[in-house]
Design a protein around this motif. Sequence first.
Motif, PDB file in Angstrom:
ATOM      1  N   LYS A 167       0.831  -1.212   0.000  1.00  0.00           N
ATOM      2  CA  LYS A 167       0.000   0.000   0.000  1.00  0.00           C
ATOM      3  C   LYS A 167       0.862   1.256   0.000  1.00  0.00           C
ATOM      4  O   LYS A 167       0.602   2.217  -0.730  1.00  0.00           O
ATOM      5  N   ILE A 168       1.906   1.248   0.837  1.00  0.00           N
ATOM      6  CA  ILE A 168       2.811   2.402   0.890  1.00  0.00           C
ATOM      7  C   ILE A 168       3.531   2.571  -0.443  1.00  0.00           C
ATOM      8  O   ILE A 168       3.641   3.689  -0.974  1.00  0.00           O
ATOM      9  N   ARG A 184       9.864   4.780   7.905  1.00  0.00           N
ATOM     10  CA  ARG A 184       9.736   3.973   9.125  1.00  0.00           C
ATOM     11  C   ARG A 184       8.716   2.851   8.962  1.00  0.00           C
ATOM     12  O   ARG A 184       8.931   1.725   9.433  1.00  0.00           O
ATOM     13  N   ILE A 185       7.616   3.137   8.292  1.00  0.00           N
ATOM     14  CA  ILE A 185       6.590   2.104   8.086  1.00  0.00           C
ATOM     15  C   ILE A 185       7.137   0.984   7.211  1.00  0.00           C
ATOM     16  O   ILE A 185       6.965  -0.205   7.512  1.00  0.00           O
ATOM     17  N   LEU A 186       7.802   1.349   6.120  1.00  0.00           N
ATOM     18  CA  LEU A 186       8.375   0.339   5.230  1.00  0.00           C
ATOM     19  C   LEU A 186       9.433  -0.489   5.947  1.00  0.00           C
ATOM     20  O   LEU A 186       9.459  -1.721   5.841  1.00  0.00           O
ATOM     21  N   GLU A 187      10.313   0.187   6.691  1.00  0.00           N
ATOM     22  CA  GLU A 187      11.364  -0.528   7.405  1.00  0.00           C
ATOM     23  C   GLU A 187      10.771  -1.450   8.464  1.00  0.00           C
ATOM     24  O   GLU A 187      11.219  -2.590   8.640  1.00  0.00           O
ATOM     25  N   ARG A 188       9.750  -0.973   9.176  1.00  0.00           N
ATOM     26  CA  ARG A 188       9.117  -1.786  10.217  1.00  0.00           C
ATOM     27  C   ARG A 188       8.500  -3.054   9.619  1.00  0.00           C
ATOM     28  O   ARG A 188       8.654  -4.148  10.177  1.00  0.00           O
ATOM     29  N   ASN A 189       7.837  -2.918   8.480  1.00  0.00           N
ATOM     30  CA  ASN A 189       7.239  -4.091   7.848  1.00  0.00           C
ATOM     31  C   ASN A 189       8.298  -5.040   7.304  1.00  0.00           C
ATOM     32  O   ASN A 189       8.143  -6.262   7.397  1.00  0.00           O
TER      33      ASN A 189
END
Length: 297
Positions: A167-168, A184-189
């Motif tokens: 989605k991102i 941060r969201i991409l790295e966290r996932n």
Amino acid sequence: MGMLKTFLFGNKVPLPDAVKRSMKEYQKEGEWTDHFFCKVRTNEGDYYEIIYRGVQNSRGFVKLIIRADGSIPHIDEICQDNFEDVVWIANCTDGSSLFISRTGRKWSKYTVTPYTRIIKLLSRIQGDCWDEMSEDIKEAWQAYYQVAEVYIYEQKVIRECYRNGTKIRKRLFQTHITTLEDCRILERNRKKMVRSAYYQNHVQLKTYEDRKKLLRYLFSHTRWYQLRVWITVLELLHHHSRLLNEKKLTEEDRMEIENNHEKLMDENARMFEGDIDFYKELRLILRNPDGMDENKK
């Protein structure tokens, strides 16, 4: 024309004329240029990451960060060693996005069917043999059950992270703007996917002896006329043989586990080896002036 440009050059942020001029000014003979597909948006403004390829260094490329107005920031502005700056956002967004689109996509398609089957088979054994089992054999049964339970749960995590990351990525390719929050969201996932995949394998490795113990017990205690139990045991043996054990690991695998186990099990640790020396390595390939040399090119 837009579709043709995307096909030929990729779906990337268009460069403003001022950025193009600075890019050409810093380009040397024999080099060709590329750029990160997004612009990096921070509180200080928008930045573009340019890559010069064909460079005579060990990596074959260098980078230049350019402000939206075409001016060139000093290294200290864009490279602050805090995993929150412009160069980190660009690098992490690019790496995590690529990982999710390739490795994440592949991992998300792995089936859980063999593991749901293991649970069904073990449930049969529980129904037929549980009362006769000693406590250590029951613990061995639980260890085998854990393999399937963990795999199914972690596979759900992997698929959810792949959906979230996708989605991102879709939005980034539409807007061509990335921020620290996107990064941060991409790295966290990405991290959650790697940890889930590692834990799926880790549980298989650590339960190998217990699985063997259970199977030995079943082979030695199943009566010749218990046909249904025999069929179940043989199928469990088949699944056991396909799961990981130490003998299937190469020396390289063992070294990877030894070097990375602790940080893969620690949710707060920096996971990837390249993160440790990221800033040291990056400074070697940045053409931005460092303050001491205003005309670094």
